[in-house]
Design a protein around this motif. Structure first.
Motif, PDB file in Angstrom:
ATOM      1  N   ASP A 100       0.828  -1.206   0.000  1.00 40.65           N
ATOM      2  CA  ASP A 100       0.000   0.000   0.000  1.00 40.65           C
ATOM      3  C   ASP A 100       0.868   1.264   0.000  1.00 40.65           C
ATOM      4  O   ASP A 100       2.034   1.226   0.397  1.00 40.65           O
ATOM      5  CB  ASP A 100      -0.898   0.037   1.250  1.00 40.65           C
ATOM      6  CG  ASP A 100      -1.900  -1.095   1.250  1.00 40.65           C
ATOM      7  OD1 ASP A 100      -2.228  -1.596   0.156  1.00 40.65           O
ATOM      8  OD2 ASP A 100      -2.339  -1.475   2.354  1.00 40.65           O
TER       9      ASP A 100
ATOM     10  N   HIS B 251      -4.707  -5.461   0.698  1.00 36.77           N
ATOM     11  CA  HIS B 251      -4.784  -4.923   2.064  1.00 36.77           C
ATOM     12  C   HIS B 251      -4.974  -6.022   3.113  1.00 36.77           C
ATOM     13  O   HIS B 251      -5.655  -5.833   4.110  1.00 36.77           O
ATOM     14  CB  HIS B 251      -5.935  -3.914   2.203  1.00 36.77           C
ATOM     15  CG  HIS B 251      -6.010  -2.910   1.103  1.00 36.77           C
ATOM     16  ND1 HIS B 251      -4.984  -2.062   0.799  1.00 36.77           N
ATOM     17  CD2 HIS B 251      -6.994  -2.649   0.213  1.00 36.77           C
ATOM     18  CE1 HIS B 251      -5.328  -1.305  -0.226  1.00 36.77           C
ATOM     19  NE2 HIS B 251      -6.534  -1.655  -0.609  1.00 36.77           N
ATOM     20  N   GLN B 252      -4.378  -7.172   2.848  1.00 35.67           N
ATOM     21  CA  GLN B 252      -4.688  -8.334   3.690  1.00 35.67           C
ATOM     22  C   GLN B 252      -4.424  -8.113   5.181  1.00 35.67           C
ATOM     23  O   GLN B 252      -5.279  -8.427   6.009  1.00 35.67           O
ATOM     24  CB  GLN B 252      -3.913  -9.566   3.211  1.00 35.67           C
ATOM     25  CG  GLN B 252      -4.144 -10.759   4.133  1.00 35.67           C
ATOM     26  CD  GLN B 252      -4.085 -12.080   3.438  1.00 35.67           C
ATOM     27  OE1 GLN B 252      -4.111 -12.146   2.209  1.00 35.67           O
ATOM     28  NE2 GLN B 252      -4.037 -13.146   4.203  1.00 35.67           N
ATOM     29  N   VAL B 253      -3.260  -7.564   5.514  1.00 31.60           N
ATOM     30  CA  VAL B 253      -2.923  -7.439   6.940  1.00 31.60           C
ATOM     31  C   VAL B 253      -3.875  -6.441   7.618  1.00 31.60           C
ATOM     32  O   VAL B 253      -4.431  -6.710   8.688  1.00 31.60           O
ATOM     33  CB  VAL B 253      -1.443  -7.022   7.109  1.00 31.60           C
ATOM     34  CG1 VAL B 253      -1.125  -6.745   8.560  1.00 31.60           C
ATOM     35  CG2 VAL B 253      -0.520  -8.102   6.547  1.00 31.60           C
ATOM     36  N   LYS B 254      -4.104  -5.315   6.953  1.00 26.28           N
ATOM     37  CA  LYS B 254      -5.009  -4.306   7.552  1.00 26.28           C
ATOM     38  C   LYS B 254      -6.404  -4.903   7.741  1.00 26.28           C
ATOM     39  O   LYS B 254      -7.051  -4.683   8.760  1.00 26.28           O
ATOM     40  CB  LYS B 254      -5.076  -3.068   6.655  1.00 26.28           C
ATOM     41  CG  LYS B 254      -3.773  -2.283   6.639  1.00 26.28           C
ATOM     42  CD  LYS B 254      -3.851  -1.117   5.691  1.00 26.28           C
ATOM     43  CE  LYS B 254      -2.502  -0.438   5.541  1.00 26.28           C
ATOM     44  NZ  LYS B 254      -2.436   0.487   4.425  1.00 26.28           N
TER      45      LYS B 254
ATOM     46  N   TYR C 142       5.418  -9.388   8.237  1.00 30.84           N
ATOM     47  CA  TYR C 142       4.967  -8.010   8.446  1.00 30.84           C
ATOM     48  C   TYR C 142       5.077  -7.636   9.917  1.00 30.84           C
ATOM     49  O   TYR C 142       4.829  -8.477  10.792  1.00 30.84           O
ATOM     50  CB  TYR C 142       3.495  -7.859   8.041  1.00 30.84           C
ATOM     51  CG  TYR C 142       3.270  -7.971   6.557  1.00 30.84           C
ATOM     52  CD1 TYR C 142       3.383  -6.856   5.736  1.00 30.84           C
ATOM     53  CD2 TYR C 142       2.937  -9.195   5.980  1.00 30.84           C
ATOM     54  CE1 TYR C 142       3.177  -6.963   4.365  1.00 30.84           C
ATOM     55  CE2 TYR C 142       2.728  -9.303   4.613  1.00 30.84           C
ATOM     56  CZ  TYR C 142       2.848  -8.182   3.811  1.00 30.84           C
ATOM     57  OH  TYR C 142       2.654  -8.292   2.458  1.00 30.84           O
TER      58      TYR C 142
HETATM   59  N1  URA Z   1      -1.293  -5.989   3.790  1.00 26.99           N
HETATM   60  C1  URA Z   1      -1.769  -4.731   3.814  1.00 26.99           C
HETATM   61  O1  URA Z   1      -2.806  -4.461   4.398  1.00 26.99           O
HETATM   62  N2  URA Z   1      -1.083  -3.773   3.167  1.00 26.99           N
HETATM   63  C2  URA Z   1       0.068  -4.008   2.525  1.00 26.99           C
HETATM   64  O2  URA Z   1       0.654  -3.080   1.965  1.00 26.99           O
HETATM   65  C3  URA Z   1       0.568  -5.322   2.511  1.00 26.99           C
HETATM   66  C4  URA Z   1      -0.140  -6.289   3.156  1.00 26.99           C
END
Ligand code: URA
Length: 245
Positions: free
Chosen positions: A106, A192-195, A136
């Motif tokens: 992102d 946006h997987q981690v968010k 991450y």
């Molecule tokens: N997950 C996210 O939300 N943002 C990133 O940039 C990468 C992984």
């Protein structure tokens, strides 16, 4: 590829950096690819470095491969061009070929980003079956509970999809600022997987950094800096991806 070494047509196209192997297969099936002037619609055929390949009237140029490891800073888009004229990751590197980013970070995410013109390695790195580790570090609002850490480990539902099991470690808690720092190791790469994973359990990510992809980390780099992978690293990467971990 040189001389008489025979390789599958779709692999030659992907290796040239023209597009991914899957896209090359589509182009072949659509009859858009000519080998020595003849349309080829079969996926199995093998060609040598001396054969001429033309796609959509473009002669395939077999570029030298480049592999760049960038420490992506904040405030840069992970695309090759941007309608809104924002700075892109391509603006940060000097390259003689058409490199493009492998996967996406992102605008406000920092960390490891590989840029290459090697369609084959892109395909291998992004294929879910290869289960590449992506590490991450997320700074989130709130003091995260053990239960919530366990939810992330087991997988949470984002956009109607359950994320795979993840390795999750609490790094620190700050009771003054009411923030937590969590390390996540995932294989998937949804948008946006981690968010979204944190959002699914009620937390907002305020800072996100990708510390490692496979064995590639940020050692020796500052945000905005990059380096080329060594031949040894490229071989190691191919070996891991093709022969397994
Ligand atoms: N997950 C996210 O939300 N943002 C990133 O940039 C990468 C992984």
């Amino acid at each position: 590829m040189q001389g008489d070494v025979m390789e599958r047509l779709q692999k030659v196209i992907a290796s040239s950096g023209y597009c991914s192997r899957r896209k090359a297969e589509e182009l072949i099936l659509k009859g858009k690819v000519l080998v020595n002037g003849q349309v080829v619609r079969e996926l199995g055929i093998k060609i040598s470095g001396n054969d001429e390949v033309v796609i959509d009237n473009n002669v395939l140029v077999k570029e030298n491969k480049e592999y760049i490891l960038l420490y992506k800073p904040r405030g840069v888009v992970t695309t090759t061009s941007d309608d809104k004229k924002r700075k892109t990751v391509i603006d940060l590197v000097q390259s003689s070929s058409r490199v493009y980013p492998v996967g996406r970070l992102d605008y406000d995410t920092t960390g490891v980003l590989l840029l290459t013109n090697d369609g084959e390695i892109t395909n291998l790195l992004t294929h879910p079956k290869n289960e590449i580790d992506k590490v991450y570090i997320a700074k989130i609002k709130g003091i995260i509970s053990k239960e919530d850490i366990n939810k992330l480990r087991k997988g949470v539902v984002i956009n109607g999809f359950k994320t795979a099991k993840a390795r999750v470690k609490l790094k620190s808690l700050d009771k003054k600022t009411l923030t937590s720092i969590v390390e996540l190791v995932i294989h998937e790469g949804k948008n946006h997987q981690v968010k979204k994973m944190f959002e699914a359990i009620g937390y907002e990510v305020i800072k996100l950094k990708r510390e490692r992809v496979c064995f590639l980390d940020l050692n020796g780099l500052q945000p905005g800096e990059y380096r080329h992978l060594s031949v040894k690293e490229v071989h190691k990467l191919y070996n891991l991806l093709v022969n397994g971990k």
